[in-house]
Design a protein around this motif. Structure first.
Motif, short mmCIF file in Angstrom:
data_model
loop_
_atom_site.label_atom_id
_atom_site.label_comp_id
_atom_site.label_asym_id
_atom_site.label_seq_id
_atom_site.Cartn_x
_atom_site.Cartn_y
_atom_site.Cartn_z
N THR A 18 0.81 -1.21 0.00
CA THR A 18 0.00 0.00 0.00
C THR A 18 0.84 1.25 0.00
O THR A 18 0.42 2.27 -0.53
CB THR A 18 -0.96 0.04 1.21
OG1 THR A 18 -0.21 -0.13 2.40
CG2 THR A 18 -2.04 -1.01 1.08
N PHE A 22 0.00 4.23 -4.31
CA PHE A 22 -0.53 5.52 -4.69
C PHE A 22 0.60 6.52 -4.88
O PHE A 22 1.62 6.44 -4.24
CB PHE A 22 -1.49 6.06 -3.63
CG PHE A 22 -2.61 5.13 -3.30
CD1 PHE A 22 -3.59 4.87 -4.23
CD2 PHE A 22 -2.68 4.50 -2.08
CE1 PHE A 22 -4.63 4.03 -3.94
CE2 PHE A 22 -3.71 3.64 -1.79
CZ PHE A 22 -4.70 3.41 -2.72
N ALA A 108 -9.77 12.27 -3.39
CA ALA A 108 -8.77 11.22 -3.61
C ALA A 108 -8.21 10.68 -2.30
O ALA A 108 -8.14 9.46 -2.10
CB ALA A 108 -7.64 11.74 -4.49
N THR A 109 -7.82 11.53 -1.39
CA THR A 109 -7.21 11.08 -0.14
C THR A 109 -8.19 10.24 0.68
O THR A 109 -7.83 9.17 1.18
CB THR A 109 -6.72 12.28 0.68
OG1 THR A 109 -5.76 13.00 -0.11
CG2 THR A 109 -6.06 11.82 1.97
N LYS A 112 -8.70 6.81 -1.04
CA LYS A 112 -7.54 5.94 -0.87
C LYS A 112 -7.46 5.42 0.56
O LYS A 112 -7.11 4.25 0.78
CB LYS A 112 -6.27 6.67 -1.27
CG LYS A 112 -6.20 6.91 -2.77
CD LYS A 112 -4.88 7.51 -3.21
CE LYS A 112 -4.72 8.91 -2.68
NZ LYS A 112 -3.53 9.59 -3.24
N ASN A 113 -7.80 6.24 1.54
CA ASN A 113 -7.83 5.77 2.93
C ASN A 113 -8.87 4.67 3.10
O ASN A 113 -8.62 3.68 3.80
CB ASN A 113 -8.11 6.92 3.88
CG ASN A 113 -6.93 7.86 4.03
OD1 ASN A 113 -5.79 7.49 3.75
ND2 ASN A 113 -7.21 9.08 4.45
N MET A 115 -9.80 2.61 0.79
CA MET A 115 -9.25 1.41 0.14
C MET A 115 -8.26 0.70 1.05
O MET A 115 -8.27 -0.53 1.16
CB MET A 115 -8.55 1.79 -1.17
CG MET A 115 -9.47 2.18 -2.26
SD MET A 115 -8.48 2.68 -3.71
CE MET A 115 -9.79 3.07 -4.86
N GLU A 116 -7.40 1.47 1.70
CA GLU A 116 -6.41 0.87 2.59
C GLU A 116 -7.05 0.24 3.82
O GLU A 116 -6.64 -0.83 4.26
CB GLU A 116 -5.37 1.91 3.00
CG GLU A 116 -4.45 2.29 1.86
CD GLU A 116 -3.39 3.29 2.27
OE1 GLU A 116 -3.22 3.54 3.48
OE2 GLU A 116 -2.72 3.81 1.37
N TYR A 139 -8.61 6.37 -11.98
CA TYR A 139 -7.49 6.02 -11.11
C TYR A 139 -6.36 7.02 -11.23
O TYR A 139 -5.58 7.20 -10.30
CB TYR A 139 -7.04 4.57 -11.21
CG TYR A 139 -6.40 4.10 -12.50
CD1 TYR A 139 -5.15 4.56 -12.89
CD2 TYR A 139 -7.03 3.16 -13.30
CE1 TYR A 139 -4.55 4.10 -14.04
CE2 TYR A 139 -6.44 2.71 -14.45
CZ TYR A 139 -5.19 3.18 -14.82
OH TYR A 139 -4.61 2.72 -15.96
N LEU A 142 -7.26 9.67 -8.77
CA LEU A 142 -6.99 9.21 -7.41
C LEU A 142 -5.49 9.16 -7.11
O LEU A 142 -5.10 9.02 -5.96
CB LEU A 142 -7.59 7.82 -7.18
CG LEU A 142 -9.11 7.73 -7.15
CD1 LEU A 142 -9.56 6.28 -7.01
CD2 LEU A 142 -9.69 8.58 -6.04
N MET A 144 -3.40 6.83 -8.38
CA MET A 144 -2.97 5.44 -8.28
C MET A 144 -1.97 5.13 -9.39
O MET A 144 -2.08 5.65 -10.50
CB MET A 144 -4.18 4.51 -8.38
CG MET A 144 -5.15 4.69 -7.25
SD MET A 144 -6.62 3.68 -7.41
CE MET A 144 -5.95 2.06 -7.12
#
Length: 182
Positions: A18, A22, A108-109, A112-113, A115-116, A139, A142, A144
């Motif tokens: 991870t 990104f 985006a942030t 992504k959080n 997703m993690e 993506y 985001l 990625m």
């Protein structure tokens, strides 16, 4: 030899890397300049480049007390898996791809959080990602990074558009491919 499904392997690889999954939240100029609302216009704005190999698995320290760690983990509540984001719930017109792209840039942030923390995010009612170029724009917004499928050398999954360097792969849904071993 252990048997893993490709989705499980992809999730494991994503979780293991991870930190490398990104790039900074800033969006590349080719994606940032997207303002068209049609997939055709999006297609002309995002160029395909040869993606790098997938990141190698970053193994942690050996766990000497694995049974204790597993027992402690099993006694905690399971985290939410795959939160869902719906364009309709956000008040976005499902056909307004420009507004959808802006949503991904602006959030985006947070995405992504999610997703993690949850391992994945399910996107519903977004026309943007129904086409390969729109998916790439999403993506990119985001931040990625793309990479080759870890199984690309054995042709486990064809790309959506049939191009060798395409970063968008088909799902593994063929009976003949269900028994791939890693």
């Amino acid at each position: 030899m252990a048997k893993f499904s490709v989705p499980a392997l992809a999730l494991a690889l994503a979780a293991a890397s991870t930190a490398n999954a990104f790039v900074a939240p800033s969006v590349s100029s080719s994606v940032a300049s997207l303002s068209a609302s049609t997939p055709t216009a999006l297609a002309s704005s995002v160029a395909l480049e040869a993606p790098p190999l997938s990141p190698e698995t970053a193994w942690g320290q050996p766990i000497t007390n694995i049974r204790d760690v597993q027992s402690a983990y099993r006694s905690t509540a399971a985290p939410e898996f795959a939160p869902t984001i719906s364009a309709k719930d956000l008040g976005l017109d499902p056909t307004d791809t420009a507004a959808q792209l802006q949503y991904f840039k602006d959030n985006a942030t947070e995405i992504k959080n999610m997703m993690e923390e949850g391992g994945a995010v399910i996107f519903r009612d977004f026309d943007l990602m129904k086409e390969q170029k729109g998916f790439q724009a999403m993506y990119g917004a985001l931040g990625m990074k793309v990479c080759l499928d870890p199984l690309h050398s054995v042709s486990a999954r064809p790309t959506v558009d049939g191009q060798k360097n395409s970063p968008v792969y088909e799902a593994v849904n063929k009976e003949s491919r269900k028994n791939f071993f890693i």
